[in-house]
Write a protein that holds these residues in place. Structure first.
Motif, PDB file in Angstrom:
ATOM      1  N   THR A 153      -7.878  -4.549   0.591  1.00  0.00           N
ATOM      2  CA  THR A 153      -7.997  -3.101   0.403  1.00  0.00           C
ATOM      3  C   THR A 153      -7.011  -2.372   1.320  1.00  0.00           C
ATOM      4  O   THR A 153      -6.710  -2.821   2.424  1.00  0.00           O
ATOM      5  N   CYS A 154      -6.542  -1.238   0.826  1.00  0.00           N
ATOM      6  CA  CYS A 154      -5.555  -0.456   1.571  1.00  0.00           C
ATOM      7  C   CYS A 154      -6.249   0.566   2.479  1.00  0.00           C
ATOM      8  O   CYS A 154      -7.289   1.133   2.132  1.00  0.00           O
ATOM      9  N   SER A 155      -5.672   0.781   3.622  1.00  0.00           N
ATOM     10  CA  SER A 155      -6.122   1.829   4.533  1.00  0.00           C
ATOM     11  C   SER A 155      -4.893   2.356   5.266  1.00  0.00           C
ATOM     12  O   SER A 155      -3.777   1.878   5.058  1.00  0.00           O
ATOM     13  N   THR A 156      -5.104   3.326   6.106  1.00  0.00           N
ATOM     14  CA  THR A 156      -3.978   3.881   6.851  1.00  0.00           C
ATOM     15  C   THR A 156      -4.321   3.951   8.338  1.00  0.00           C
ATOM     16  O   THR A 156      -5.491   4.020   8.729  1.00  0.00           O
ATOM     17  N   SER A 194      -5.866  -4.873   4.371  1.00  0.00           N
ATOM     18  CA  SER A 194      -6.862  -5.688   5.078  1.00  0.00           C
ATOM     19  C   SER A 194      -6.779  -7.162   4.725  1.00  0.00           C
ATOM     20  O   SER A 194      -7.544  -7.966   5.230  1.00  0.00           O
ATOM     21  N   CYS A 213       0.826  -1.205   0.000  1.00  0.00           N
ATOM     22  CA  CYS A 213       0.000   0.000   0.000  1.00  0.00           C
ATOM     23  C   CYS A 213       0.862   1.258   0.000  1.00  0.00           C
ATOM     24  O   CYS A 213       1.933   1.288   0.610  1.00  0.00           O
TER      25      CYS A 213
END
Length: 211
Positions: free
Chosen positions: A67-70, A58, A46
């Protein structure tokens, strides 16, 4: 799937999943090791939006949506973007989150972290007593510095010396003329000391200086 390759082993056709982190499309799309092309396979797939955020994918065990998150770093963690130096806990690099981030207080200067995470300085009044870097007493110059003097009166109080304070805030002195009156009934000796007399005529009936 672009994440599955054909194989031929012992004259038999089959398939094999490509390893996770194998690129399968525009960044950060990678193979998940199970034949799927997902947005990410690991955190390192990511993008890192700022140095006050950690990337997170995730695609943990048992979860393949990829899926990417921060995640925001802790308040006070170091950073170096946008002219800042510490993270504010909300993903932004700012100048300060506490007074000490702005600098170390001295007798002549104090620092404050404002509500908008910017630093301000307050200078002590001129001639506030302070300790010089090499030791000894000095005076604040009104601009946050501890200096030897601001005016001649900061340099000393010997009645037989004439003091001056330079534009660089340093003191100098020179002896007053011999026989200059000092301490009401005494006289300067011409070398910077206040004495009872320089000649017998200054001694009155006690004749402290002899004849």
């Amino acid at each position: 799937s672009v994440c599955i390759k054909n194989t031929c082993a012992n004259h038999t056709c089959g398939t094999e999943n490509l390893p996770d982190t194998t690129s399968c499309g525009p960044d950060p799309q990678t193979c998940d090791g199970m034949g799927n092309c997902v947005g990410c396979g690991h955190d390192m797939d990511c993008p890192v939006p700022s140095d006050c955020q950690d990337p997170h994918c995730s695609n943990s065990p048992g979860n393949t949506d990829g899926t990417c998150s921060t995640t925001n770093k802790n308040s006070g963690d170091s950073c170096a973007t946008n002219g800042g130096k510490v993270c504010d806990g909300n993903g932004t690099c700012v100048a300060c989150v506490q007074n000490s981030d702005c600098g170390n207080d001295t007798t002549c200067k104090s620092f404050t972290c404002q509500g908008n995470n910017t630093c301000s300085e307050t200078d002590a009044p001129t001639s506030t007593t302070c300790t010089l870097g090499g030791g000894g007493n000095g005076n604040c110059d009104g601009a946050g510095n501890c200096v030897e003097c601001n005016v001649a009166g900061d340099c000393g109080n010997n009645p037989c010396l004439t003091y001056s304070c330079s534009g660089q805030h340093t003191c100098s002195s020179s002896p007053k003329a011999i026989n200059t009156a000092c301490q009401s009934t005494k006289f300067c000796d011409g070398a910077g000391t206040c004495v009872d007399c320089n000649s017998a005529g200054q001694c009155g009936t006690a004749a402290e200086c002899g004849t």
